[in-house]
Structure formats: C-alpha cells, structure tokens
Scaffold this active site. Structure first.
Site, PDB file in Angstrom:
ATOM      1  N   ILE A  74      -4.556 100.812  23.658  1.00 32.76           N
ATOM      2  CA  ILE A  74      -5.165  99.499  23.472  1.00 32.76           C
ATOM      3  C   ILE A  74      -5.780  99.572  22.076  1.00 32.76           C
ATOM      4  O   ILE A  74      -6.430 100.548  21.726  1.00 32.76           O
ATOM      5  CB  ILE A  74      -6.210  99.205  24.581  1.00 32.76           C
ATOM      6  CG1 ILE A  74      -6.932  97.876  24.335  1.00 32.76           C
ATOM      7  CG2 ILE A  74      -7.235 100.311  24.756  1.00 32.76           C
ATOM      8  CD1 ILE A  74      -7.830  97.438  25.526  1.00 32.76           C
ATOM      9  N   SER A  75      -5.549  98.555  21.251  1.00 32.09           N
ATOM     10  CA  SER A  75      -5.931  98.619  19.841  1.00 32.09           C
ATOM     11  C   SER A  75      -7.447  98.588  19.650  1.00 32.09           C
ATOM     12  O   SER A  75      -8.204  98.202  20.543  1.00 32.09           O
ATOM     13  CB  SER A  75      -5.293  97.461  19.073  1.00 32.09           C
ATOM     14  OG  SER A  75      -3.892  97.473  19.243  1.00 32.09           O
ATOM     15  N   GLN A  76      -7.856  98.976  18.452  1.00 35.44           N
ATOM     16  CA  GLN A  76      -9.272  98.949  18.071  1.00 35.44           C
ATOM     17  C   GLN A  76      -9.778  97.500  18.076  1.00 35.44           C
ATOM     18  O   GLN A  76      -9.121  96.615  17.521  1.00 35.44           O
ATOM     19  CB  GLN A  76      -9.392  99.552  16.668  1.00 35.44           C
ATOM     20  CG  GLN A  76     -10.795  99.614  16.141  1.00 35.44           C
ATOM     21  CD  GLN A  76     -10.842 100.057  14.678  1.00 35.44           C
ATOM     22  OE1 GLN A  76      -9.809 100.322  14.061  1.00 35.44           O
ATOM     23  NE2 GLN A  76     -12.035 100.119  14.135  1.00 35.44           N
TER      24      GLN A  76
END
Ligand code: SAM
Length: 225
Positions: A74-76
């Site tokens: 899951i992206s930043q």
C-alpha cells in the site's frame, strides 16, 4: 469511541500533518505548495487501517508504504495525496486506476469523483480489495482482475488515469483511453530502481504534454503485455 479508535484518530491527524510537511518540502520539484482541502478531507475520511493487514495495524498511519502480501505494498500516504492532488479531480470525473492493491487509493478517489474503475493483476489482492471496498459501502468503485496495461476499453474514455505501479513506458492503450483535456499520473523508469513520477496531460487538440513531478519508488507494473 473505543480506545483503539481514539488512537487511530490521533495517529491519523499526525499522518495528515506529515503529508502537508512532505508537500511543502518537495514543492520545488512538484510545484504543489499544499494538498487542497478536498483531497485532505478524503485522506481524513478514509481510514487507512481498514486497508492494512492486521499484523501491521499499529503502523497503519505511518507515512510510509506497508506490505499487503504477494510482494505488493500500500503506497505512502504522502504519495497517495500528491498523485490525487495532481489529477485535479472534479466531482463528475470518471477515473481509472491501474494497480488496485489494497483498494486504499481507490477509496480516496471514490470520495472525490463519481465513478472509479480499478484494475489489479493479482487475484487475491483484487478479491480482498473488492471485499474491503464493499464492506465500506463504496458503490462507485468497480474492481477488475486483469492487466491494467490494456486499460478498460469498455468504460473508456477517462477524465483521469492513475497508475500505481512503475512502468518503463507510457502504456499506449492508457494514453488512448484518456479523454481530451484529461490527466494521467504514472511512475516511469527502470523497475526496481528509482522512477520519475510523471504528469501527462492531453490537450483538447490531442496534444500530449509530459512533466516530471518527483523521484519515487514503486513496485513494477507486471504482465505479459
Ligand atoms: N494503489 C494501491 C493501494 O492503494 O493499495 C497500491 C498499489 S501497489 C504499489 C501496485 C499494485 O499494482 C500491486 O497490487 C500490483 O499487483 C499491481 N499491478 C502490477 N502490475 C499490474 C498490471 N499490469 N495491471 C494491474 N495491476 C498491476
């Protein structure tokens, strides 16, 4: 509110602060001075802990990517906010996401626009994301299993396209499925290295403009395209 919920809210407030700090710190490169109130409201509304695997629960609101299984992430949060901001979305927009992952970015988009179409190439992740989004009552997100390189021809054209995996070139089908006047955000570069986040705009005339936003690191866009 249970104690846990209070913790989540406090951690999330800190996350929102970090997002604006990172935005200011990278303004020289991105040209974005701050994330706009509408995008920040979406980042506040969507509870990231609902999209993070149980074992990473305590890190849900850290401003960093987290593993979601199958070697994916899951992206930043800052990058999610920045990419969303750069799409300059309007309520009536129809948006395509390539790389559903946890479904978090799709939920953020769904808070801002009418209809979100998102494609994931890994079956387990597509199934999980669809379930999470359904549990949260997102009726305006459609999840599809497939190779997002090819886009979603039956739903094209899109006002905006967001690619959340690193590609070595702009997938021609995606460019084709972008509306005149539309915007696409995509990390481009060699896989397993640092990539450049690029903003692509298609003028009403069809002319394409590409600008560099920021150095980023994304998992690769896979598939046999
Ligand atoms: N947007 C996601 C989120 O909010 O959790 C994070 C995306 S993760 C950085 C990248 C995702 O792209 C992975 O789930 C990966 O399986 C997926 N992916 C990679 N290549 C793809 C392709 N060709 N088509 C669709 N999805 C792909």
């Amino acid at each position: 509110l249970a104690k846990n919920d209070i913790d989540y809210v406090q951690m999330q407030q800190l996350m929102l602060k970090r997002i604006q700090e990172d935005t200011r710190a990278t303004q020289g490169s991105t040209g974005v001075a701050q994330i706009s109130p509408s995008v920040m409201m979406a980042m506040e509304k969507v509870q990231r802990h609902r999209f993070v695997p149980q074992r990473y629960d305590e890190y849900s609101y850290d401003n960093r990517p987290l593993p979601i299984g199958n070697g994916q992430t899951i992206s930043q949060p800052f990058i999610v906010a920045l990419m969303t901001e750069l799409l300059n979305l309007e309520k009536t927009d129809k948006v395509l996401e390539v790389g559903t992952g946890s479904g978090y970015q799709a939920a953020i988009l769904a808070e801002l626009v009418g209809q979100v179409y998102t494609i994931e190439i890994i079956q387990t992740l597509a199934d999980q994301a669809a379930e999470t989004l359904a549990n949260l009552n997102y009726e305006n997100v459609k999840v599809k299993l497939g190779d997002g390189y090819r886009g979603w021809p039956s739903e094209a054209p899109f006002d905006a396209i967001i690619v959340t995996a690193a590609a070595t070139e702009i997938p021609p089908p995606l460019l084709q499925q972008l509306k005149a006047g539309g915007r696409m955000i995509i990390p481009l570069g060699e896989q397993n290295e640092v990539q450049q986040l690029k903003l692509i705009t298609k003028a009403e005339s069809g002319e394409i403009t590409i600008s560099e936003v920021l150095a980023v690191r994304f998992v690769p866009l896979t598939g046999d395209h």
